[in-house]
Design a protein around this motif. Structure first.
Motif, mmCIF file in Angstrom:
data_model
loop_
_atom_site.group_PDB
_atom_site.id
_atom_site.type_symbol
_atom_site.label_atom_id
_atom_site.label_comp_id
_atom_site.label_asym_id
_atom_site.label_seq_id
_atom_site.Cartn_x
_atom_site.Cartn_y
_atom_site.Cartn_z
ATOM 1 N N LYS A 2 10.396 -58.173 52.415
ATOM 2 C CA LYS A 2 11.745 -58.048 52.372
ATOM 3 C C LYS A 2 12.519 -57.748 50.938
ATOM 4 O O LYS A 2 11.909 -58.076 49.980
ATOM 5 C CB LYS A 2 12.438 -59.491 52.672
ATOM 6 N N LYS A 3 13.513 -56.845 51.126
ATOM 7 C CA LYS A 3 14.080 -56.299 49.693
ATOM 8 C C LYS A 3 14.425 -57.302 48.772
ATOM 9 O O LYS A 3 14.250 -57.307 47.538
ATOM 10 C CB LYS A 3 15.214 -55.212 50.176
ATOM 11 N N TRP A 4 15.209 -58.565 49.335
ATOM 12 C CA TRP A 4 15.410 -59.304 48.167
ATOM 13 C C TRP A 4 14.101 -59.863 47.536
ATOM 14 O O TRP A 4 14.214 -60.380 46.294
ATOM 15 C CB TRP A 4 16.452 -60.554 48.789
ATOM 16 N N GLU A 119 14.100 -69.188 48.930
ATOM 17 C CA GLU A 119 14.114 -68.659 50.364
ATOM 18 C C GLU A 119 14.365 -69.980 51.351
ATOM 19 O O GLU A 119 14.799 -70.047 52.368
ATOM 20 C CB GLU A 119 13.107 -67.741 50.735
ATOM 21 N N SER A 254 14.730 -62.704 58.014
ATOM 22 C CA SER A 254 15.568 -61.417 57.871
ATOM 23 C C SER A 254 16.957 -61.236 57.777
ATOM 24 O O SER A 254 17.538 -60.383 57.638
ATOM 25 C CB SER A 254 15.293 -60.798 59.400
ATOM 26 N N LYS A 255 17.535 -62.668 57.987
ATOM 27 C CA LYS A 255 18.984 -62.944 58.089
ATOM 28 C C LYS A 255 19.477 -63.212 56.374
ATOM 29 O O LYS A 255 20.533 -63.467 56.324
ATOM 30 C CB LYS A 255 19.391 -64.150 58.926
ATOM 31 N N THR A 257 20.271 -63.173 52.737
ATOM 32 C CA THR A 257 20.640 -62.145 51.890
ATOM 33 C C THR A 257 20.754 -62.631 50.516
ATOM 34 O O THR A 257 20.934 -64.014 50.388
ATOM 35 C CB THR A 257 22.183 -61.865 52.346
ATOM 36 N N PRO A 258 21.040 -61.950 49.623
ATOM 37 C CA PRO A 258 21.274 -62.412 48.166
ATOM 38 C C PRO A 258 22.476 -63.335 47.927
ATOM 39 O O PRO A 258 22.494 -64.350 47.459
ATOM 40 C CB PRO A 258 21.429 -60.997 47.192
ATOM 41 N N GLU A 259 23.325 -63.064 48.776
ATOM 42 C CA GLU A 259 24.683 -64.094 48.826
ATOM 43 C C GLU A 259 24.281 -65.323 49.240
ATOM 44 O O GLU A 259 24.825 -66.376 48.884
ATOM 45 C CB GLU A 259 25.510 -63.270 49.424
#
Length: 291
Positions: A2-4, A119, A254-255, A257-259
């Motif tokens: 995952k990108k984050w 996470e 997958s849901k 986000t950084p936020e």
């Protein structure tokens, strides 16, 4: 990966300050180095480190302390993420982590540990429906092992394809024709990868996913040239029930986000009643709206 998580691994998370967590017990003036020009004390070191990386260091230490009290991360989970990153970066792994300031793989593991703790905090209230999980399973493609021969033009690709059809060995033609320096000497071997994960360019990915074991593709054009692809092995797809736990995690994560990570950290810090006593670092955990 995952990108984050990749961002956590390769940006600013290079402090690995666990060893700095020992209290000074009031001996801030203790000498750590002596010179004819004067001594260097623990206070001198602390103040310099605080100026250079104080907020980042404090964040890492507090996050680790607060999150470790509520969530657990195993060595197996960390090693899995490290293996994924190695798979993504290939032979560039060591150079990449060194470029971002990691002195060793162990340093990177510490950053991943904190990232996984974050996470887990963010996943606390995330849901995965049965419909989402079954849709993920239906679209899931197992890992395949492939090799390729990369050439510059279609004419050469057709020549290679014809030679393969006549019985010439794939590995010999890869060494003779392939323009991929990373795989030519290995007979074109690309190792294992899972289609749809973005490791390969889209055109290559789509073509490889359609091949049966030992089948050889027609020339496939990509931004790098023309590929002749052969799938040499395909892992068996497990049943939905056997994969359900893994699928639930993948759908939920997958849901994230950084936020959501930031919101989770604010929640955990509030629950832990974190108070910063050092006036120079008092704004460390304030959001942009709070400052």
């Amino acid at each position: 990966m995952k990108k984050w998580m990749l961002a956590v691994a390769l940006t600013g998370g290079v402090l690995t300050l666990g060893a700095c967590n020992n209290a000074d017990n009031g001996n801030g003036g203790e000498t750590v180095a002596e010179t004819k020009a004067g001594n260097i004390t623990k206070d001198d070191m602390y103040n310099l480190m605080k100026d250079k990386a104080g907020q980042a260091a404090l964040q890492q230490l507090v996050y680790e302390k607060v999150l470790s009290d509520k969530y657990k991360v195993t060595d197996e989970e960390i090693n899995k993420k490290i293996d994924e990153l190695k798979n993504d970066l290939g032979p560039n792994f060591e150079a990449a982590i060194a470029q971002y300031g990691y002195q060793s793989e162990e340093d990177l593991k510490e950053t991943f540990r904190i990232g996984l703790l974050q996470e887990k905090a963010a996943l606390k209230d995330v849901k995965a429906t049965e419909k989402e999980m079954k849709e993920y399973y239906d679209n899931y493609k197992p890992e395949i092992k492939a090799r390729h021969i990369l050439v510059k033009d279609e004419a050469t690709a057709k020549t290679v394809k014809e030679k393969l059809a006549k019985g010439e060995k794939f590995e010999d033609l890869a060494k003779e024709y392939s323009d991929d320096p990373g795989t030519a000497d290995k007979g074109g071997d690309l190792g294992w990868f899972r289609p749809g994960t973005g490791k390969m360019v889209e055109e290559f990915d789509n073509a490889a996913a359609k091949l049966k074991k030992d089948e050889i593709s027609e020339p496939v054009k990509s931004q790098f040239g023309y590929h002749i692809i052969q799938v040499t092995d395909i892992k068996e797809k497990k049943s939905y029930e056997d994969m359900k736990k893994e699928i639930e995690y993948e759908v939920k994560s997958s849901k994230v986000t950084p936020e959501m990570i930031n919101e989770a950290m604010q929640r955990e810090l509030k629950d832990a009643n974190v108070k910063v006593k050092d006036k120079d670092l008092k704004d460390t955990f304030k959001t942009s709206e709070q400052q």
